[in-house]
Scaffold this motif. Structure first.
Motif, mmCIF file in Angstrom:
data_model
loop_
_atom_site.group_PDB
_atom_site.id
_atom_site.type_symbol
_atom_site.label_atom_id
_atom_site.label_comp_id
_atom_site.label_asym_id
_atom_site.label_seq_id
_atom_site.Cartn_x
_atom_site.Cartn_y
_atom_site.Cartn_z
ATOM 1 N N PHE A 65 13.853 19.910 9.388
ATOM 2 C CA PHE A 65 13.565 18.063 10.534
ATOM 3 C C PHE A 65 12.291 18.345 9.940
ATOM 4 N N PHE A 66 11.107 18.779 10.557
ATOM 5 C CA PHE A 66 9.650 19.178 11.105
ATOM 6 C C PHE A 66 9.038 18.851 9.589
ATOM 7 N N ARG A 67 9.726 20.142 8.587
ATOM 8 C CA ARG A 67 8.966 20.282 7.801
ATOM 9 C C ARG A 67 8.466 19.249 7.130
ATOM 10 N N VAL A 68 10.314 17.937 7.119
ATOM 11 C CA VAL A 68 10.033 17.293 6.527
ATOM 12 C C VAL A 68 9.236 16.233 6.997
ATOM 13 N N VAL A 69 9.374 15.662 8.401
ATOM 14 C CA VAL A 69 8.392 15.044 8.897
ATOM 15 C C VAL A 69 6.601 14.864 8.698
ATOM 16 N N ALA A 70 6.554 16.626 8.112
ATOM 17 C CA ALA A 70 4.884 17.054 8.413
ATOM 18 C C ALA A 70 4.594 16.762 6.890
ATOM 19 N N HIS A 71 5.594 16.821 5.907
ATOM 20 C CA HIS A 71 5.644 16.275 4.654
ATOM 21 C C HIS A 71 5.035 14.973 4.539
ATOM 22 N N ILE A 72 6.165 14.136 5.201
ATOM 23 C CA ILE A 72 6.131 12.280 4.841
ATOM 24 C C ILE A 72 4.321 12.140 5.159
ATOM 25 N N GLU A 73 4.371 12.613 7.048
ATOM 26 C CA GLU A 73 2.958 12.384 8.024
ATOM 27 C C GLU A 73 1.948 12.302 6.281
ATOM 28 N N HIS A 74 1.609 14.330 5.514
ATOM 29 C CA HIS A 74 0.570 13.942 5.012
ATOM 30 C C HIS A 74 0.817 13.263 4.018
ATOM 31 N N ARG A 75 2.040 12.472 2.913
ATOM 32 C CA ARG A 75 1.986 11.576 2.088
ATOM 33 C C ARG A 75 1.713 10.386 2.589
ATOM 34 N N ILE A 76 1.760 10.264 3.635
ATOM 35 C CA ILE A 76 0.830 8.455 4.092
ATOM 36 C C ILE A 76 0.178 7.867 3.541
ATOM 37 N N PRO A 77 -0.958 8.863 3.352
ATOM 38 C CA PRO A 77 -2.068 8.483 2.862
ATOM 39 C C PRO A 77 -2.508 7.990 1.100
ATOM 40 N N HIS A 78 -1.065 8.770 0.846
ATOM 41 C CA HIS A 78 -0.998 8.318 -1.003
ATOM 42 C C HIS A 78 0.211 7.337 -1.504
ATOM 43 N N MET A 79 1.052 6.353 -0.423
ATOM 44 C CA MET A 79 1.469 5.573 -1.026
ATOM 45 C C MET A 79 1.260 4.386 -1.763
ATOM 46 N N ALA A 80 -0.377 4.262 -1.681
ATOM 47 C CA ALA A 80 -0.686 3.430 -2.633
ATOM 48 C C ALA A 80 -1.219 4.117 -3.997
ATOM 49 N N ASP A 81 -1.200 5.100 -4.042
ATOM 50 C CA ASP A 81 -1.179 5.880 -5.083
ATOM 51 C C ASP A 81 -0.604 5.402 -6.933
ATOM 52 N N GLN A 82 -1.316 4.999 -7.545
ATOM 53 C CA GLN A 82 -0.917 4.780 -8.914
ATOM 54 C C GLN A 82 0.166 6.072 -9.436
ATOM 55 N N THR A 83 1.911 5.144 -9.883
ATOM 56 C CA THR A 83 2.328 6.427 -10.135
ATOM 57 C C THR A 83 3.198 5.719 -11.435
ATOM 58 N N SER A 84 3.940 6.849 -12.395
ATOM 59 C CA SER A 84 4.774 6.551 -13.155
ATOM 60 C C SER A 84 5.600 5.292 -12.663
ATOM 61 N N LYS A 85 6.555 4.774 -13.423
ATOM 62 C CA LYS A 85 6.651 3.303 -13.582
ATOM 63 C C LYS A 85 8.367 4.012 -13.816
ATOM 64 N N ALA A 86 8.926 5.208 -13.721
ATOM 65 C CA ALA A 86 10.001 5.386 -14.181
ATOM 66 C C ALA A 86 10.844 5.247 -12.538
ATOM 67 N N VAL A 87 11.910 4.967 -12.639
ATOM 68 C CA VAL A 87 13.083 5.285 -11.000
ATOM 69 C C VAL A 87 13.027 6.697 -10.805
ATOM 70 N N PRO A 88 12.752 7.611 -9.923
ATOM 71 C CA PRO A 88 13.436 8.608 -9.776
ATOM 72 C C PRO A 88 15.084 8.491 -9.008
ATOM 73 N N ALA A 89 15.877 9.667 -9.722
ATOM 74 C CA ALA A 89 17.225 9.371 -9.432
ATOM 75 C C ALA A 89 17.810 9.411 -8.042
ATOM 76 N N HIS A 90 16.847 9.794 -7.008
ATOM 77 C CA HIS A 90 17.210 8.865 -5.952
ATOM 78 C C HIS A 90 15.864 9.093 -4.831
ATOM 79 N N ALA A 91 15.727 6.967 -6.324
ATOM 80 C CA ALA A 91 14.654 6.607 -5.278
ATOM 81 C C ALA A 91 15.588 5.704 -4.647
ATOM 82 N N PRO A 92 15.651 4.659 -3.660
ATOM 83 C CA PRO A 92 16.276 4.009 -2.287
ATOM 84 C C PRO A 92 16.343 2.831 -2.716
#
Length: 355
Positions: free
Chosen positions: A315-342
């Motif tokens: 759980f703490f690793r997931v939290v740390a990963h999400i915190e690290h990824r917050i600045p990248h939420m606006a990055d341009q990524t592939s338009k394909a929707v991943p299988a685990h998309a919400p």
């Protein structure tokens, strides 16, 4: 049956009330322990086995005392079943299938509740004792326990895989009908991480804001200031709001309140160009933190009950990963929707064009 013990009418009602009281106590104990460990299927099966054991004791006993003990054990199992079993459909089934499943189980239970007394009565008339009828009930309960254990497969995984399959299915072609039926993708906010985390933080904050003033006479923010000072004193207000991740205005307000309560003391630093002030805990502040430590650890233990050390580390690793990824939420990524998309599919029905 209790009347056959030869008890006067004044005692029959008292003796009859003993097994249900034992059942209520057992129900509370079993349900609390089930919530504590986070397990449903094993506990549901265990309640069926306990009830079966109680009826077996009553079936093979000739002493009134042992028969009452058997009824007490049986009631613990029966009442415990009601508390634990009914959490399974709501927790492990989708919102669409749970109502139907609950209705089906309720119907079967009602049929059983009407049939079992008849079976016991017929067996009593045929054999002259309750032994055969109680053994039939024992067998039914053991079958129920077996079915619950068989059903204890990774239900959530099956549901997840089924949902993933449904998401990848191509929408069925529209029928030549008068209305327009379309399948659309929408955000599933129950699985959208920012919404889930925001909701979780709001619930935790509301719980803590209700707990700290009542238990220790301080707010959640005041307790956080005290805890920070316990580790880093002496500290300035700047140190607190930059390192404890608290708003500057909140720190200013809470330090003023804590000083009035006698939990901290502020000492001006001589020669400071900006009139810097050092903040320290008073003996009362230290005593409050010492007094709250065991209760804080107990609340944390209750919150994480059912999770082992490995799960918490994950759980703490997931939290740390999400915190690290917050600045990248606006990055341009592939338009394909991943299988685990919400996301989830909904069907929208619209009136025909020009209607």
């Amino acid at each position: 049956m209790i009347k056959s013990f030869g008890l006067p009418n004044s005692q029959v009602g008292f003796v009859t009330a003993i097994p249900p009281v034992a059942g209520l106590i057992g129900m509370i104990a079993l349900s609390r322990h089930s919530d504590h460990v986070g397990e449903r299927f094993y506990y549901a099966a265990m309640t069926f086995v306990i009830a079966a054991a109680g009826f077996a004791i009553a079936a093979f006993s000739t002493s009134p005392v042992w028969i009452i003990i058997g009824f007490m054990v049986a009631n613990v199992g029966v009442y415990g079943t009601q508390a634990v079993f009914w959490t399974i459909p709501q927790s492990y089934m989708s919102r669409q299938s749970a109502p139907g499943a609950i209705g089906l189980v309720s119907t079967i239970g009602s049929i059983g509740g009407a049939t079992i007394p008849i079976v016991i009565g017929r067996a009593k008339d045929a054999s002259g004792s309750f032994t055969i009828g109680f053994l039939v009930v024992t067998g039914v309960l053991l079958v129920a326990a077996t079915l619950v254990l068989i059903a204890r497969t990774p239900t959530r995984e099956r549901m997840s895989s089924r949902t993933a399959i449904n998401r990848t299915k191509t929408p069925a072609p529209r029928r030549a009908a008068q209305e327009d039926t379309r399948s659309e993708l929408v955000i599933d906010f129950e699985r959208y991480v920012p919404t889930v985390l925001s909701s979780l933080v709001a619930k935790l904050r509301a719980n803590a804001n209700a707990f700290f003033p009542q238990a220790y006479g301080v707010s959640l923010a005041e307790w956080r200031v005290l805890s920070f000072l316990r580790e880093h004193e002496p500290a300035s207000a700047y140190d607190i709001w930059t390192n404890a991740q608290l708003d500057k205005a909140v720190v200013s307000r809470e330090t003023t309140s804590l000083k009035k309560k006698g939990l901290i003391e502020l000492t001006p630093v001589r020669g400071s160009a900006r009139n810097r002030t050092e903040i320290r805990l008073t003996s009362q502040g230290v005593a409050l933190l010492d007094r709250s430590l065991d209760e804080i650890l107990r609340r944390h233990s209750n919150l994480t009950a059912g999770l082992d050390a490995r799960a918490l580390e994950s759980f703490f690793r997931v939290v740390a990963h999400i915190e690290h990824r917050i600045p990248h939420m606006a990055d341009q990524t592939s338009k394909a929707v991943p299988a685990h998309a919400p996301v989830k599919r909904i069907v929208k029905r619209r009136p025909p064009t020009g209607a």
